[in-house]
Design a protein around this motif. Sequence first.
Motif, mmCIF file in Angstrom:
data_model
loop_
_atom_site.group_PDB
_atom_site.id
_atom_site.type_symbol
_atom_site.label_atom_id
_atom_site.label_comp_id
_atom_site.label_asym_id
_atom_site.label_seq_id
_atom_site.Cartn_x
_atom_site.Cartn_y
_atom_site.Cartn_z
ATOM 1 N N GLN A 168 -0.917 -5.813 3.839
ATOM 2 C CA GLN A 168 -0.535 -4.477 3.791
ATOM 3 C C GLN A 168 0.955 -4.313 3.144
ATOM 4 O O GLN A 168 1.338 -3.310 2.409
ATOM 5 C CB GLN A 168 -0.457 -3.688 5.252
ATOM 6 C CG GLN A 168 -1.908 -3.580 5.538
ATOM 7 C CD GLN A 168 -2.680 -2.602 4.772
ATOM 8 O OE1 GLN A 168 -2.087 -1.641 4.322
ATOM 9 N NE2 GLN A 168 -3.883 -2.762 4.660
ATOM 10 N N GLY A 169 1.901 -5.074 3.667
ATOM 11 C CA GLY A 169 3.140 -5.262 3.204
ATOM 12 C C GLY A 169 3.383 -5.533 1.547
ATOM 13 O O GLY A 169 4.079 -4.634 1.043
ATOM 14 N N PHE A 170 2.420 -6.307 1.102
ATOM 15 C CA PHE A 170 2.429 -6.551 -0.286
ATOM 16 C C PHE A 170 1.979 -5.416 -1.107
ATOM 17 O O PHE A 170 2.453 -4.972 -2.110
ATOM 18 C CB PHE A 170 1.747 -7.993 -0.654
ATOM 19 C CG PHE A 170 1.700 -8.196 -2.051
ATOM 20 C CD1 PHE A 170 3.052 -8.815 -2.759
ATOM 21 C CD2 PHE A 170 0.785 -7.919 -2.935
ATOM 22 C CE1 PHE A 170 3.044 -9.192 -4.119
ATOM 23 C CE2 PHE A 170 0.773 -8.315 -4.356
ATOM 24 C CZ PHE A 170 1.954 -8.938 -4.897
ATOM 25 N N THR A 171 1.011 -4.734 -0.327
ATOM 26 C CA THR A 171 0.369 -3.449 -1.112
ATOM 27 C C THR A 171 1.335 -2.672 -1.127
ATOM 28 O O THR A 171 1.665 -1.924 -2.467
ATOM 29 C CB THR A 171 -1.000 -3.112 -0.404
ATOM 30 O OG1 THR A 171 -1.689 -3.999 -0.173
ATOM 31 C CG2 THR A 171 -1.462 -1.802 -0.881
ATOM 32 N N LEU A 206 -2.628 -5.520 -13.235
ATOM 33 C CA LEU A 206 -2.457 -6.767 -13.444
ATOM 34 C C LEU A 206 -1.959 -7.545 -11.981
ATOM 35 O O LEU A 206 -2.213 -8.675 -11.823
ATOM 36 C CB LEU A 206 -1.292 -7.124 -14.384
ATOM 37 C CG LEU A 206 -1.637 -6.615 -15.709
ATOM 38 C CD1 LEU A 206 -0.592 -6.749 -16.704
ATOM 39 C CD2 LEU A 206 -2.958 -7.298 -16.157
ATOM 40 N N ASN A 207 -1.279 -6.968 -11.101
ATOM 41 C CA ASN A 207 -0.968 -7.547 -9.904
ATOM 42 C C ASN A 207 -1.723 -7.202 -8.895
ATOM 43 O O ASN A 207 -1.337 -7.969 -7.374
ATOM 44 C CB ASN A 207 0.335 -7.211 -9.599
ATOM 45 C CG ASN A 207 1.332 -8.228 -10.678
ATOM 46 O OD1 ASN A 207 1.341 -9.247 -10.445
ATOM 47 N ND2 ASN A 207 1.926 -7.267 -11.342
ATOM 48 N N LYS A 208 -2.888 -6.403 -8.842
ATOM 49 C CA LYS A 208 -3.588 -5.961 -7.585
ATOM 50 C C LYS A 208 -4.696 -7.292 -6.825
ATOM 51 O O LYS A 208 -4.950 -7.335 -5.857
ATOM 52 C CB LYS A 208 -4.583 -4.862 -7.888
ATOM 53 C CG LYS A 208 -5.797 -5.033 -8.518
ATOM 54 C CD LYS A 208 -6.511 -3.693 -8.798
ATOM 55 C CE LYS A 208 -7.766 -3.974 -9.133
ATOM 56 N NZ LYS A 208 -8.684 -2.964 -9.327
ATOM 57 N N HIS A 209 -4.905 -8.141 -7.708
ATOM 58 C CA HIS A 209 -5.572 -9.347 -7.396
ATOM 59 C C HIS A 209 -4.941 -10.162 -6.069
ATOM 60 O O HIS A 209 -5.540 -10.830 -5.214
ATOM 61 C CB HIS A 209 -5.996 -10.343 -8.444
ATOM 62 C CG HIS A 209 -4.891 -10.956 -9.068
ATOM 63 N ND1 HIS A 209 -4.082 -10.520 -9.960
ATOM 64 C CD2 HIS A 209 -4.676 -12.079 -8.910
ATOM 65 C CE1 HIS A 209 -3.231 -11.148 -10.373
ATOM 66 N NE2 HIS A 209 -3.383 -12.491 -9.467
ATOM 67 N N ARG A 210 -3.570 -9.795 -6.295
ATOM 68 C CA ARG A 210 -2.732 -10.706 -5.233
ATOM 69 C C ARG A 210 -2.777 -9.960 -3.737
ATOM 70 O O ARG A 210 -2.295 -10.664 -2.907
ATOM 71 C CB ARG A 210 -0.972 -10.695 -5.856
ATOM 72 C CG ARG A 210 -1.164 -11.602 -6.987
ATOM 73 C CD ARG A 210 0.097 -11.740 -7.552
ATOM 74 N NE ARG A 210 0.131 -12.284 -8.740
ATOM 75 C CZ ARG A 210 1.245 -12.478 -9.514
ATOM 76 N NH1 ARG A 210 2.348 -12.427 -8.935
ATOM 77 N NH2 ARG A 210 1.064 -13.088 -10.669
#
Length: 120
Positions: A11-14, A59-63
Amino acid sequence: MKSYTFEYTRQGFTYLLFGVSVAILGLGLWLFRTLFGNTLPAGLVVVLIIGSSVAFFLLNKHRIRKTGTATISVDELTIALNQTVHVPFNGLKYYYIYFGKNGTVFTLGFLDGKKINYRK
């Protein structure tokens, strides 16, 4: 001993990824006003800035999603995410699994009053 593999969401990365995407949008609009002024058409620049913000997010949502493992033995549960957590069954007061519209929530309640929530 049985082992299970599952996916979980950071969640934090999102929230960080969304915030950076909004910052790209705001910074791009500010840079357009200060650097280019009236030299480029505003509609084109707005579309390019929104496109770059959305492209950064996509491009970064896979992380956002990561894989974890849970291993159940006779006397404890071991959950391996970023760090490994050992949950002895003799210190467990209750567990609760909720399958809601926003995903699955797994809650562990301990005898000392602490709780651990895992959301998928």
